[in-house]
Design an enzyme around this catalytic site. Structure first.
Site, PDB file in Angstrom:
ATOM      1  N   HIS A   1      21.877 -29.659  26.441  1.00 39.34           N
ATOM      2  CA  HIS A   1      21.448 -29.178  25.136  1.00 39.34           C
ATOM      3  C   HIS A   1      21.325 -27.662  25.150  1.00 39.34           C
ATOM      4  CE1 HIS A   1      19.267 -33.203  24.040  1.00 39.34           C
ATOM      5  NE2 HIS A   1      20.536 -33.359  24.352  1.00 39.34           N
TER       6      HIS A   1
ATOM      7  N   ARG B   1      25.903 -29.682  23.923  1.00 35.30           N
ATOM      8  CA  ARG B   1      25.480 -29.864  22.533  1.00 35.30           C
ATOM      9  C   ARG B   1      25.012 -28.527  21.981  1.00 35.30           C
ATOM     10  NH1 ARG B   1      20.290 -33.105  20.119  1.00 35.30           N
ATOM     11  NH2 ARG B   1      19.375 -31.065  20.548  1.00 35.30           N
TER      12      ARG B   1
ATOM     13  N   TYR C   1      13.936 -28.295  14.130  1.00 30.96           N
ATOM     14  CA  TYR C   1      13.940 -29.418  15.067  1.00 30.96           C
ATOM     15  C   TYR C   1      15.203 -29.390  15.933  1.00 30.96           C
ATOM     16  CZ  TYR C   1      13.718 -34.342  16.535  1.00 30.96           C
ATOM     17  OH  TYR C   1      13.681 -35.505  17.263  1.00 30.96           O
TER      18      TYR C   1
ATOM     19  N   ASP D   1      24.203 -32.369  16.642  1.00 31.62           N
ATOM     20  CA  ASP D   1      23.329 -33.412  16.105  1.00 31.62           C
ATOM     21  C   ASP D   1      22.820 -32.988  14.732  1.00 31.62           C
ATOM     22  OD1 ASP D   1      21.454 -35.384  15.603  1.00 31.62           O
ATOM     23  OD2 ASP D   1      20.524 -35.273  17.574  1.00 31.62           O
TER      24      ASP D   1
ATOM     25  N   HIS E   1      20.686 -34.832  12.966  1.00 26.12           N
ATOM     26  CA  HIS E   1      19.323 -35.343  12.838  1.00 26.12           C
ATOM     27  C   HIS E   1      19.058 -36.030  11.494  1.00 26.12           C
ATOM     28  CE1 HIS E   1      18.415 -32.315  16.162  1.00 26.12           C
ATOM     29  NE2 HIS E   1      18.153 -33.502  16.672  1.00 26.12           N
TER      30      HIS E   1
ATOM     31  N   GLU F   1      26.827 -36.034  15.452  1.00 27.01           N
ATOM     32  CA  GLU F   1      25.864 -37.128  15.635  1.00 27.01           C
ATOM     33  C   GLU F   1      24.880 -37.222  14.476  1.00 27.01           C
ATOM     34  OE1 GLU F   1      22.072 -38.073  18.576  1.00 27.01           O
ATOM     35  OE2 GLU F   1      23.521 -36.523  19.119  1.00 27.01           O
TER      36      GLU F   1
ATOM     37  N   GLU G   1      20.729 -43.721  17.735  1.00 31.25           N
ATOM     38  CA  GLU G   1      19.574 -43.547  18.613  1.00 31.25           C
ATOM     39  C   GLU G   1      18.292 -44.129  18.017  1.00 31.25           C
ATOM     40  OE1 GLU G   1      17.521 -39.278  18.270  1.00 31.25           O
ATOM     41  OE2 GLU G   1      19.635 -39.137  18.774  1.00 31.25           O
TER      42      GLU G   1
ATOM     43  N   ARG H   1      25.050 -44.658  20.166  1.00 28.18           N
ATOM     44  CA  ARG H   1      24.061 -43.702  20.655  1.00 28.18           C
ATOM     45  C   ARG H   1      22.729 -44.333  21.056  1.00 28.18           C
ATOM     46  NH1 ARG H   1      22.973 -39.958  22.752  1.00 28.18           N
ATOM     47  NH2 ARG H   1      21.668 -38.762  21.346  1.00 28.18           N
TER      48      ARG H   1
ATOM     49  N   GLU I   1      24.078 -38.362  27.492  1.00 30.28           N
ATOM     50  CA  GLU I   1      23.136 -37.279  27.227  1.00 30.28           C
ATOM     51  C   GLU I   1      22.207 -37.133  28.440  1.00 30.28           C
ATOM     52  OE1 GLU I   1      20.047 -35.960  23.668  1.00 30.28           O
ATOM     53  OE2 GLU I   1      20.594 -38.055  23.888  1.00 30.28           O
TER      54      GLU I   1
ATOM     55  N   TRP J   1      14.562 -36.273   9.343  1.00 28.12           N
ATOM     56  CA  TRP J   1      14.781 -35.337  10.433  1.00 28.12           C
ATOM     57  C   TRP J   1      15.675 -35.967  11.474  1.00 28.12           C
ATOM     58  CZ3 TRP J   1      13.060 -37.454  14.926  1.00 28.12           C
ATOM     59  CH2 TRP J   1      12.029 -38.377  14.873  1.00 28.12           C
TER      60      TRP J   1
END
Length: 413
Positions: free
Chosen positions: A122, A147, A159, A221, A223, A247, A273, A294, A350, A413
């Site tokens: 990340h 990422r 975030y 991402d 989110h 993502e 996720e 994910r 990840e 989020w």
């Protein structure tokens, strides 16, 4: 292989983790991760009050039967709390079975399909210059996929961007659950503007590609913050930068929303996720609306459930991209790595390094070398829990942030 004890351990070496520790009559111990960020005590109660009493006296070798027993034996099945608890039991039983067999778990799952699992790190920054420095730092650590997350001009905390600290001063590089104190502790509120984000992001990826070239796999991402048409717009605008995936572009509760995104962009899509059931993927898989799954072993129901999900995804040429930030404990990470090594349709993993305090509590054997992760050949999962160390880090209340638009509306989020 009769189960004689099962203990739920909540510890907070930098952040909160929930671990189930099952012991058989022969003294063999298995560990399972039940961490649910921000809802740890709910899972602890479900495990301790409702699940553990059902485990004592059961045969630890009957993994599939136990999974079905816990899932179908309650009327109120499913949901994140229940499935995190089921996952912990399932993973601990696989750990025990592999230890009895004297081999690493991946061998029981069919053996290795590769030498290691490609991992992504990340990189983030409050501005582009800080982001580029973060990418360089991750490359220096050996990552071969990155990422990309960045702040937005005019906004404070965003975030997924490593710019804020926890309540005790520790920097949280992902999912920044803030430690809180007092009787009226509340989640931090962050401001969000999707249009500003959509204007800003293409230039960020242009700068990253200009600096690091076309070969480096780049991920992003969203989110869940975009509507389907906004997600389609972003995917299309990022096509020149050849993303590995985009993502969580939109809230995934409505699986059919991905049809609109898919019609407008060829940018690969990853999602899942926040899912906790294979049923959450039914339309996404059968219509090939995503490219990567994910979910985390910890939240989907354990090794048993994840293996079935990935086998089903393989029918549609959809690959794995299992969730693996630091709110998945080293136990959950190890379980993912054994699956990564074994399944045919592996995509990417990840990976965020846990803190030194976390690794005092969870003694790991998996390794990260030249951009690849390997669970090692230690029997079982290859992770042990230091109970004495765990007791030195009691639970501390922490909340994930809440997003609001400029008009005060609560936003995804």
């Amino acid at each position: 292989m009769q189960i004689v004890s099962a203990e739920v351990i909540v510890t907070s070496p930098g952040r909160n983790f929930v671990t189930l520790r099952i012991t058989t009559e022969d003294g063999v111990v298995g560990l399972g991760d039940a961490t649910l960020n921000g809802l740890e005590l709910a899972v602890r109660s479900y495990l301790a009050d409702h699940v553990v009493p059902l485990l004592i006296g059961r045969d630890a070798s009957r993994i599939e039967d136990t999974w079905q027993y816990l899932y179908r034996g309650v009327y109120w099945r499913g949901g994140p709390v229940t499935m995190a608890a089921v996952a912990a039991v399932d993973t601990a039983l696989w750990d025990i079975k592999a230890k009895y067999a004297g081999m690493p778990l991946y061998q029981l799952l069919g053996g290795a399909s590769r030498t290691g699992a490609l991992a992504y790190g990340h990189a983030s920054g409050r501005d582009v210059a800080e982001l580029l420095d973060s990418v360089r730092a991750h490359l220096a650590q050996g990552y071969r996929a990155i990422r990309i997350q960045t702040g937005i001009p005019g906004f404070g905390s965003v975030y997924g961007v490593a710019a804020s600290t926890a309540g005790d001063g520790e920097r949280y590089d992902y999912e920044p659950a803030r430690r809180t104190t007092g009787d009226r502790a509340r989640p931090t509120v962050e401001t969000w503007d999707t249009r500003a984000y959509l204007r800003h992001l293409p230039a960020v990826f242009e700068a990253v590609r200009a600096e690091f070239g076309p070969e480096l796999p780049l991920l992003h991402d969203g989110h869940h913050r975009m509507t389907p048409i906004q997600a389609a717009q972003l995917g299309k605008s990022l096509e020149p930068y050849d993303l590995f995936w985009l993502e969580d572009a939109t809230p995934a509760e409505d699986q059919t929303a991905l049809r609109l995104i898919r019609r407008h962009t060829t940018t690969p899509l990853a999602i899942g996720e926040v899912f906790n059931s294979v049923y959450d993927y039914t339309t996404l898989l059968s219509e090939r609306l995503i490219d990567y799954v994910r979910s985390a072993v910890t939240h989907i129901g354990g090794v048993t459930a994840m293996k079935k999900l990935l086998d089903r995804a393989a029918l549609y040429q959809i690959k794995s991209g299992m969730h693996g930030p630091t709110d998945i404990s080293p136990v959950g990470m190890a379980a993912a790595l054994h699956l990564d090594l074994a399944v045919h349709n592996f995509g990417i993993q990840e990976y965020m390094r846990h803190s030194e305090r976390t690794l005092e509590v969870f003694r790991t054997s998996y390794r990260f070398e030249e951009g690849l992760l390997h669970p090692t050949d230690t029997p079982g999962l290859g992770v042990e829990l230091d109970l004495e160390a765990a007791r030195h880090f009691p639970y501390q209340q922490a909340y994930l942030p809440v997003n609001r638009l400029h008009d005060g509306t609560v936003h995804d989020w």
